[in-house]
Scaffold this motif. Sequence first.
Motif, short mmCIF file in Angstrom:
data_model
loop_
_atom_site.label_atom_id
_atom_site.label_comp_id
_atom_site.label_asym_id
_atom_site.label_seq_id
_atom_site.Cartn_x
_atom_site.Cartn_y
_atom_site.Cartn_z
N SER A 56 -6.34 2.33 7.32
CA SER A 56 -4.90 2.56 7.51
C SER A 56 -4.06 1.69 6.60
O SER A 56 -2.83 1.66 6.71
N LYS A 57 -4.71 0.95 5.70
CA LYS A 57 -4.01 0.06 4.77
C LYS A 57 -3.39 0.91 3.66
O LYS A 57 -3.98 1.89 3.22
N GLY A 58 -2.23 0.52 3.19
CA GLY A 58 -1.62 1.19 2.05
C GLY A 58 -2.28 0.76 0.75
O GLY A 58 -2.74 -0.38 0.64
N HIS A 59 -2.35 1.66 -0.19
CA HIS A 59 -2.97 1.39 -1.48
C HIS A 59 -2.24 2.13 -2.59
O HIS A 59 -1.66 3.18 -2.37
N VAL A 60 -2.35 1.59 -3.78
CA VAL A 60 -2.16 2.34 -5.01
C VAL A 60 -3.54 2.31 -5.66
O VAL A 60 -4.08 1.25 -5.93
N LEU A 61 -4.14 3.48 -5.83
CA LEU A 61 -5.53 3.59 -6.27
C LEU A 61 -5.60 4.47 -7.50
O LEU A 61 -5.07 5.58 -7.49
#
Length: 109
Positions: A56-61
């Motif tokens: 549920s962590k936000g990411h820019v991937l």
Amino acid sequence: MQMQNIPFVTTTWDDVERTEHLGVTGVAYWQTRSFGDIRVRMVEYTPGYLADHWCSKGHVLLCLEGELHTELDDGRTFILRAGMSYQVADQAEAHRSSTVTGARLFIVD
């Protein structure tokens, strides 16, 4: 995301320790740098990798190599190939990763 109190610094990823994280199947190798609350990672998933959790962590991937399959908890699925990215906020949409062929990723969270 607030990026504060981070001096200009370069990273030679070959010099960053590599840690192993087992999936349900396969292995994820992480190289991690932390800058205050910001985590920057190079991640490699071995062929056949399936994450052992919903995230549920936000990411820019950004997918650098290979092919990444991302499943959302609502059933939608997305395939990222080299040069593609996804962005998701904290607590927005739970997701988990898998790959048939393997993948190399650059992640900021």
